[in-house]
Design an enzyme around this catalytic site. Sequence first.
Site, PDB file in Angstrom:
ATOM      1  N   ASN B 382      -9.053   3.716  -9.219  1.00  0.00           N
ATOM      2  CA  ASN B 382      -8.689   4.246  -7.910  1.00  0.00           C
ATOM      3  C   ASN B 382      -7.413   3.592  -7.388  1.00  0.00           C
ATOM      4  OD1 ASN B 382      -8.482   5.208  -5.330  1.00  0.00           O
ATOM      5  ND2 ASN B 382     -10.557   4.708  -4.710  1.00  0.00           N
ATOM      6  N   ASP B 383      -7.531   2.369  -6.923  1.00  0.00           N
ATOM      7  CA  ASP B 383      -6.393   1.748  -6.243  1.00  0.00           C
ATOM      8  C   ASP B 383      -5.135   1.673  -7.115  1.00  0.00           C
ATOM      9  OD1 ASP B 383      -7.896   1.449  -3.999  1.00  0.00           O
ATOM     10  OD2 ASP B 383      -8.495  -0.605  -4.430  1.00  0.00           O
ATOM     11  N   VAL B 384      -5.314   1.489  -8.421  1.00  0.00           N
ATOM     12  CA  VAL B 384      -4.135   1.355  -9.281  1.00  0.00           C
ATOM     13  C   VAL B 384      -3.389   2.678  -9.426  1.00  0.00           C
ATOM     14  CG1 VAL B 384      -5.096  -0.557 -10.577  1.00  0.00           C
ATOM     15  CG2 VAL B 384      -5.421   1.767 -11.415  1.00  0.00           C
ATOM     16  N   THR B 385      -3.997   3.784  -8.961  1.00  0.00           N
ATOM     17  CA  THR B 385      -3.316   5.075  -9.033  1.00  0.00           C
ATOM     18  C   THR B 385      -2.782   5.501  -7.666  1.00  0.00           C
ATOM     19  OG1 THR B 385      -5.312   6.346  -8.534  1.00  0.00           O
ATOM     20  CG2 THR B 385      -4.924   5.805 -10.829  1.00  0.00           C
ATOM     21  N   ASN B 386      -2.934   4.642  -6.676  1.00  0.00           N
ATOM     22  CA  ASN B 386      -2.571   5.028  -5.306  1.00  0.00           C
ATOM     23  C   ASN B 386      -1.089   4.787  -5.061  1.00  0.00           C
ATOM     24  OD1 ASN B 386      -2.609   5.720  -2.632  1.00  0.00           O
ATOM     25  ND2 ASN B 386      -4.444   4.536  -2.149  1.00  0.00           N
TER      26      ASN B 386
END
Lengths: 98, 457
Positions: B382-386
């Site tokens: 999740n966060d690493v793709t934000n």
Amino acid sequence: MDANLITAVYIFVLAVFVGFEVITKVPPLLHTPLMSGSNAISGITLVGALLIAGGGDGMVAKLLGMLAVICATVNVVGGFMVTDRMLEMFKKKPETRK
Amino acid sequence: MTQIAYLIAATLFIIGLKRLGSPKTARSGNLAAMSGMLIAIVVTLLDKQILDFTFIIAGMIVGAALGLVAAKKIQMTAMPQMVALFNGLGGIASALVAFAGYRQAGPTRIDVAIAITTIISLLVGTATFTGSLIAFAKLQGRLRKAAGRLPMPKVLNAVVLAAVLTCGALALLDPGSAVWMPMVLVLAALYGVIMVLPVGGANMPVIISLLNSYSGVAAAATGFVLSNPVLIISGALVGASGLILTRIMCQAMNRSLGNVLFAGVGALPAGSEGSGEEPRQVTRYSAEEAAMVMDTAKSVIIIPGYGLAVAQAQHALQELADLLANRGIEVRYAIHPVAGRMPGHMNVLLAEANVSYDLLLEMDAINDDFKNTDVALVVGANDVTNHEAACCKPDSPLFGMPTLKVNEARSAMVIKRSLSPGFAGIDNDLFYAQSTMMLFGDAKQMVTDLIREIKSL
């Protein structure tokens, strides 16, 4: 300060630099094995534990030493074995596509 | 003779670490380090200083058995807690040895240098031990999240550390006392607990690297106590290694070490998250629809995250990747540095699932390829793709973090259990983009469904 201590500090500082040089080159691909492998190396403290556990220096020292031997041996044996198990899995497969 | 053997051992450690730099030589590197260790142990056992082997043999048999079983049985998904535990054991062993060495020297022969290094070893080694136990419990899911809330972690940390140092100073002034050194030990144990307790799951890569470094420092300090150069060298190597990894992990999350240690679990200002906004629209796809999209793609990049490990979906994912590759689709993996719960964790999981390592690409190597890619498949990340939040929202906690540019791919598929925000509690614009297809479900189940649907096309 006595000469032995200074030598020991020299050794420490130089080894830190060697460590930085060598480990900066390890790619992220291998960071987990690097960590468990270096972890096993830090189990070198086992050498010290052996000397304490085997010294003729009273029961308390021997028991402390034995406890340290157990912990350090788990660290060394487990660390190297699990690193080997991981590294065995890193394979480059030949191209299968036509 | 003994010293020469130690020198050989230390050299083998350095060679071993150097060979760990490439997947082709890594295994032999580990073997080199292993033989270095064997030499050091054998030579020590032959040393005349050793008078009594009973305790040694008993200890080594127990330790070796435990280590062997653990190394054989452990699942690759549980590798972070395993390494944490080993770190901790190494740390406590160093502390115990330093303590016993200090006692052995006796009050008359203790000089300041020995006393100081003993204190360092006790502090670092014991804190590594208890800190690692906490990290282990957290990674195993044995600790509830609420357990991580400490009042004023910074102050508490400083107070306990000051107490440790005070006891250390008293031990220096009064070397004959049997009180102060044990006090250092006890307080250091407490310090380890409060250091790791507030740290959240996604920050575990930093903590494990840091504990790794500490275990090395403890070994080096013990080396000073015993004036044993091989301990000093090995400890320094490991300390440096852990420090480098800690720095890399911090950079990958765009957080300072202090922020990781003290900011607490998902410490966000309350109400900063989307309250009052209208619910946003997502594009929901079924496995069947997604399979058809994938089949028309020419290139696919898979972005695995910790969710993949939780769902144990790595083998299914590899099957899907093979299936696509056999249909002439280019499949690669994009690995963010903090994907997983320890540095490099994802690579090990995928290697276990027989993914060829040349398909596992680092963020910098693949980030510019997303724009030429048809489908970016996000599994449990999740966060690493934000990328939106990281590049363009200065008020977001993720701002400035290096991210994977999944949004640049022609289309993205996100396999996720629900729309709940990630660990950092931040909404991800990627999920609402028009080019994004949301596949709701358990990662393993969804990947298995995709395989079935693609096969039936």
